[in-house]
Design an enzyme around this catalytic site. Structure first.
Site, PDB file in Angstrom:
ATOM      1  CG  MET A  30      -1.837  -1.206   1.108  1.00  0.00           C
ATOM      2  SD  MET A  30      -3.491  -0.986   1.969  1.00  0.00           S
ATOM      3  CE  MET A  30      -2.763  -0.589   3.701  1.00  0.00           C
ATOM      4  CB  ALA A  32       3.998   4.763   3.234  1.00  0.00           C
ATOM      5  CG  LEU A  33       7.131   1.446  -1.313  1.00  0.00           C
ATOM      6  CD1 LEU A  33       8.021   1.137  -2.479  1.00  0.00           C
ATOM      7  CD2 LEU A  33       6.199   0.308  -0.766  1.00  0.00           C
ATOM      8  CG  HIS A  34       8.839   0.120   5.618  1.00  0.00           C
ATOM      9  ND1 HIS A  34       8.823  -1.197   5.646  1.00  0.00           N
ATOM     10  CD2 HIS A  34       7.575   0.433   6.078  1.00  0.00           C
ATOM     11  CE1 HIS A  34       8.084  -1.685   6.056  1.00  0.00           C
ATOM     12  NE2 HIS A  34       7.053  -0.908   6.200  1.00  0.00           N
ATOM     13  N   GLY A  36      11.420  -2.679   4.985  1.00  0.00           N
ATOM     14  CA  GLY A  36      10.643  -4.082   5.098  1.00  0.00           C
ATOM     15  C   GLY A  36      10.077  -4.318   3.726  1.00  0.00           C
ATOM     16  CG  HIS A  37       7.064  -2.328   1.980  1.00  0.00           C
ATOM     17  ND1 HIS A  37       6.884  -0.972   2.473  1.00  0.00           N
ATOM     18  CD2 HIS A  37       5.826  -2.659   2.038  1.00  0.00           C
ATOM     19  CE1 HIS A  37       5.891  -0.634   3.181  1.00  0.00           C
ATOM     20  NE2 HIS A  37       5.030  -1.646   2.974  1.00  0.00           N
ATOM     21  CD  GLN A  61      -6.236  -3.812   2.671  1.00  0.00           C
ATOM     22  OE1 GLN A  61      -5.902  -4.082   1.461  1.00  0.00           O
ATOM     23  NE2 GLN A  61      -5.191  -3.886   3.606  1.00  0.00           N
ATOM     24  CG  ASP A 150       0.686  -7.377   7.760  1.00  0.00           C
ATOM     25  OD1 ASP A 150      -0.146  -6.630   8.391  1.00  0.00           O
ATOM     26  OD2 ASP A 150       1.726  -6.790   7.404  1.00  0.00           O
TER      27      ASP A 150
HETATM   28  P1  AMP Z   1       1.539  -2.843   3.618  1.00  0.00           P
HETATM   29  O1  AMP Z   1       2.057  -1.903   2.482  1.00  0.00           O
HETATM   30  O2  AMP Z   1       1.649  -2.415   5.026  1.00  0.00           O
HETATM   31  O3  AMP Z   1       0.338  -3.412   2.853  1.00  0.00           O
HETATM   32  O4  AMP Z   1       2.710  -4.062   3.393  1.00  0.00           O
HETATM   33  C1  AMP Z   1       2.845  -4.509   2.257  1.00  0.00           C
HETATM   34  C2  AMP Z   1       3.740  -5.953   2.504  1.00  0.00           C
HETATM   35  O5  AMP Z   1       4.972  -5.554   3.024  1.00  0.00           O
HETATM   36  C3  AMP Z   1       2.773  -6.852   3.291  1.00  0.00           C
HETATM   37  O6  AMP Z   1       3.016  -8.275   2.755  1.00  0.00           O
HETATM   38  C4  AMP Z   1       3.378  -6.802   4.724  1.00  0.00           C
HETATM   39  O7  AMP Z   1       3.439  -7.883   5.521  1.00  0.00           O
HETATM   40  C5  AMP Z   1       4.876  -6.402   4.301  1.00  0.00           C
HETATM   41  N1  AMP Z   1       5.555  -5.876   5.556  1.00  0.00           N
HETATM   42  C6  AMP Z   1       5.064  -4.702   5.965  1.00  0.00           C
HETATM   43  N2  AMP Z   1       6.077  -4.535   7.012  1.00  0.00           N
HETATM   44  C7  AMP Z   1       7.093  -5.273   7.079  1.00  0.00           C
HETATM   45  C8  AMP Z   1       8.440  -5.573   7.822  1.00  0.00           C
HETATM   46  N3  AMP Z   1       8.648  -4.723   8.884  1.00  0.00           N
HETATM   47  N4  AMP Z   1       9.077  -6.374   7.245  1.00  0.00           N
HETATM   48  C9  AMP Z   1       8.803  -7.292   6.121  1.00  0.00           C
HETATM   49  N5  AMP Z   1       7.669  -7.032   5.752  1.00  0.00           N
HETATM   50  C10 AMP Z   1       6.836  -6.062   5.906  1.00  0.00           C
END
Ligand code: AMP
Length: 289
Positions: A30, A32-34, A36-37, A61, A150
């Site tokens: 979604m 706002a990438l960091h 983790g993404h 959602q 998640d």
């Molecule tokens: P989101 O943009 O929050 O919907 O996340 C997109 C994907 O990145 C989802 O599969 C999340 O589980 C994963 N994600 C979010 N935060 C992290 C993190 N800290 N480490 C690894 N994957 C992550």
């Protein structure tokens, strides 16, 4: 990087690549990438010829309209980040492309959406399944990558793939954390630096629960101890802590009753809702930024 806002040209592009024998990995986000993404992007790049990242803040959602409104949107910065890590394709559609008419389909995962996130965010997993199903149909990836953070979402999507017989493999990628243990999340952007420090309470609670459960304390005693670690600060609020079977998400009373139990936690720091989890006995030191 190829950038698509529309489905038809994206499909045509991917079709030509697939005809040339290329494999495709999908990383739905979604935005706002960091970092983790980006670990998900790298995991996909390691296994596929072409990596498609998607950025779409999926309205169906969000059970809380305020949360949807306040969700960070940083498409320009995200595009730069994806270019830096040499992602091949970005798909960033508008609402009209993904939901040309108001959706009337809901997807019920029964016991999987009656607990934890499903209980506190009614309709959330129906919306997740709807958008992930659409992305699977549009992109037809060989593999799709999701974060362990998640976990319930991963369990739900695993079920979706199994029941609807999507021809793809799912991968779960370990959670990346700040040095204080806080799981990286787009929502952390809404925290002050003081709140970020306080938000480490979730990971600390999981670590303590891990030790206590492994040393033989009952899950109800551990739940009480977790709740107690949230008493001191009115800005930090526990919504739930559960010990669950990581596959069927049934609540686990006795750790030996599940092959792979997972501890899941959710709550608020100020107005920001955060979630985290840890497999029982998991060594989390390896996945810090
Ligand atoms: P989101 O943009 O929050 O919907 O996340 C997109 C994907 O990145 C989802 O599969 C999340 O589980 C994963 N994600 C979010 N935060 C992290 C993190 N800290 N480490 C690894 N994957 C992550």
């Amino acid at each position: 990087m190829e950038i698509f806002k529309q489905i038809a040209p994206l499909k045509a592009f991917l079709k030509s690549k697939k005809l040339a024998g290329k494999t495709v990995g999908l990383v739905p986000t979604m935005g706002a990438l960091h970092e983790g993404h980006l670990t998900l992007i790298r995991a996909s790049q390691n296994e596929n010829d072409i990596t498609v990242a998607t950025i779409y803040v999926n309205p169906t959602q969000f059970n809380n309209p305020k949360d949807l409104l306040k969700y960070p949107r940083l498409l320009d910065k995200d595009t730069e980040l994806l270019q830096e890590v040499q992602c091949d394709v970005l798909f960033c559609p508008a609402d009209e492309e993904m939901y040309p008419e108001k959706s009337i389909l809901t997807i019920n995962f029964g016991p999987l959406n009656e607990v934890m996130e499903g209980k506190f965010r009614p309709g959330h997993f129906s919306g997740v399944a709807l958008i992930v199903g659409k992305l699977f149909n549009i992109i037809e990836p060989d593999r799709a990558y999701f974060g362990q953070k998640d976990w319930q979402q991963f369990a739900v999507i695993t079920r979706l793939v199994k029941e609807l017989k999507y021809n793809l493999q799912l991968r779960s990628v370990p959670t990346l954390r700040e040095p204080n243990g806080l799981a990286l999340s787009s929502r952390n952007l809404r925290l002050t630096s003081e709140q970020r420090a306080k938000a480490s309470v979730f990971h600390k609670a999981l670590q303590e629960a891990n030790i206590n459960l492994l040393s033989g304390k009952s899950s109800s005693d551990v739940k009480r101890l977790v709740a107690r670690s949230f008493y001191n600060d009115p800005e930090v609020r526990l919504e739930y802590f559960e010990l669950a079977d990581s596959e069927n998400l049934n609540v686990v009373e006795n750790v030996s009753a599940s092959v792979r139990p997972i501890m899941c936690i959710a709550g608020y720091v100020g107005e920001v809702r955060l979630i985290d989890n840890m497999f029982l006995g998991e060594n989390v030191a390896v996945s810090r930024v």
